[in-house]
Scaffold this active site. Sequence first.
Site, mmCIF file in Angstrom:
data_model
loop_
_atom_site.group_PDB
_atom_site.id
_atom_site.type_symbol
_atom_site.label_atom_id
_atom_site.label_comp_id
_atom_site.label_asym_id
_atom_site.label_seq_id
_atom_site.Cartn_x
_atom_site.Cartn_y
_atom_site.Cartn_z
ATOM 1 N N THR A 120 14.378 17.899 44.954
ATOM 2 C CA THR A 120 14.372 19.309 44.557
ATOM 3 C C THR A 120 12.979 19.775 44.132
ATOM 4 O O THR A 120 12.173 18.970 43.654
ATOM 5 C CB THR A 120 15.357 19.510 43.374
ATOM 6 O OG1 THR A 120 15.113 20.772 42.775
ATOM 7 C CG2 THR A 120 15.176 18.447 42.291
ATOM 8 N N ASP A 121 12.738 21.068 44.258
ATOM 9 C CA ASP A 121 11.461 21.637 43.785
ATOM 10 C C ASP A 121 11.336 21.549 42.264
ATOM 11 O O ASP A 121 10.243 21.698 41.712
ATOM 12 C CB ASP A 121 11.309 23.098 44.248
ATOM 13 C CG ASP A 121 12.387 24.051 43.732
ATOM 14 O OD1 ASP A 121 13.347 23.594 43.083
ATOM 15 O OD2 ASP A 121 12.271 25.270 43.992
ATOM 16 N N GLU A 122 12.478 21.291 41.581
ATOM 17 C CA GLU A 122 12.449 21.290 40.111
ATOM 18 C C GLU A 122 11.620 20.134 39.556
ATOM 19 O O GLU A 122 11.231 20.158 38.386
ATOM 20 C CB GLU A 122 13.882 21.265 39.561
ATOM 21 C CG GLU A 122 14.668 22.446 40.083
ATOM 22 C CD GLU A 122 15.995 22.708 39.391
ATOM 23 O OE1 GLU A 122 16.165 22.332 38.232
ATOM 24 O OE2 GLU A 122 16.864 23.321 40.049
ATOM 25 N N TYR A 144 17.946 16.884 34.190
ATOM 26 C CA TYR A 144 18.246 16.803 35.629
ATOM 27 C C TYR A 144 16.968 16.600 36.430
ATOM 28 O O TYR A 144 16.861 15.683 37.241
ATOM 29 C CB TYR A 144 18.958 18.084 36.092
ATOM 30 C CG TYR A 144 18.912 18.310 37.592
ATOM 31 C CD1 TYR A 144 19.575 17.454 38.465
ATOM 32 C CD2 TYR A 144 18.195 19.380 38.138
ATOM 33 C CE1 TYR A 144 19.516 17.653 39.852
ATOM 34 C CE2 TYR A 144 18.138 19.594 39.509
ATOM 35 C CZ TYR A 144 18.807 18.716 40.361
ATOM 36 O OH TYR A 144 18.749 18.914 41.726
ATOM 37 N N LYS A 148 15.649 13.408 38.799
ATOM 38 C CA LYS A 148 15.281 13.529 40.223
ATOM 39 C C LYS A 148 13.832 13.071 40.422
ATOM 40 O O LYS A 148 13.518 12.384 41.404
ATOM 41 C CB LYS A 148 15.457 14.967 40.725
ATOM 42 C CG LYS A 148 16.892 15.462 40.779
ATOM 43 C CD LYS A 148 17.781 14.705 41.744
ATOM 44 C CE LYS A 148 17.476 14.994 43.202
ATOM 45 N NZ LYS A 148 18.483 14.363 44.104
#
Length: 341
Positions: A120-122, A144, A148
């Site tokens: 994810t970009d997060e 989260y 990741k």
Amino acid sequence: MKLLVTGGAGFIGSNYVRHVLTAHPDYQVINFDKLTYAGNLGNLKDVESSPNYTFVRGDICDRNAFEGLEFDAVVNFAAESHVDRSILDASPFLRTNVMGTHNLLEIVRRRGCALLHVSTDEVYGSTAEGFFNEDSPLQPNSPYAASKASSDLLVRAYVETYKVRAMTTRCSNNYGPYQFPEKLVPLVIINALNGRPVPVYGDGMNVRDWIYVEDHCKAVDMVLHNGKAGEVYNIGSRNERPNIEVIKLLLRKVAQRTGRNEDDLLNLITFVKDRAGHDRRYAIDPVKMERQLGWGPDMSFDQGILKTIDWYISNRDWWQGITSGEYMKYYDTQYGERLKK
Ligand code: NAD
Ligand code: TYD
């Protein structure tokens, strides 16, 4: 090709399984999923009798669960995926996202098969201006995102140390059919259809880049077939919007599609206490995907939002099954107090 798709009963995974069965009718797909609260075999009812499709219930953390399964490549969607839940309890995120990815890396290392790890970009954290590219530092801000980022770093380490054939994709916010009702887009649509308050965190000016789920699935498939082992690919739609703009657009379109009064639906907007550590803006640069793999999104935001609203209107049984059960405990924990104020 025999593909093992982990987390194939979730939102993006189920859309990806359907995409592969259509785009590559000669492939065999094994959907390997634990069926947590977010996994739903109802997402794949239309393909479950396909001779090219098999479902196996299992946990990616379980070392023995893959015995007897044959595959050439793994596409890993299995994860705990919701930021708000990670704030309530990070443990399942560390278990599945970190330890589970480690287990998959061990399996592909031993078998010599390929792995596409969906991230994810997060992991890059938040930025006020500019865009993150694949070499930007990882600065995750939620449990989260940290889980990741940890999994991404394990993939990197296995590539460097064991020459595992692995690639990582980092995508922006997905929306589309079969998304679990806890995420912003389905939550707004369902609350609008039910006439319930629509909670907006903070001032509603947090920015996300929104991509239609099928465009993400096509990108993952391109990376699987044409990406270079060891590389990372950002997948983004160049479609940044503040949350409040997305929410108002959704409410206006639901009003149009159902004949309800637009002002009544806009009046459901309720500003609530902000999410802890709420990232202000996610912004990735998808130029590597565009230049090296010739990928670009096909769906415009306006079209994608309408398709999504129409899907939720036509598939009430799907979400009513979820919103009448266990999910409401989570909903009440998350919004019970916030919406009273
Ligand atoms: P989701 O929560 O809808 O689905 C996750 C799936 O994984 C479920 O079917 C669940 O049953 C399964 N699962 C969970 N733990 C498992 C375990 N231990 N073993 C096997 N299966 C397990 O998530 P999603 O939105 O479809 O996201 C899929 C992937 O894409 C995730 O890795 C997520 O980090 C990533 N991603 C999501 C978005 C987004 O906007 N939703 C954006 C970028 C990246
Ligand atoms: P979400 O769908 O949870 O995705 P992510 O946190 O991974 O980006 O939320 C998208 C944005 O919408 C995020 O800035 C938080 C905000 N949000 C609300 O304002 N209200 C809500 O009820 C939810 C679920 C999210």
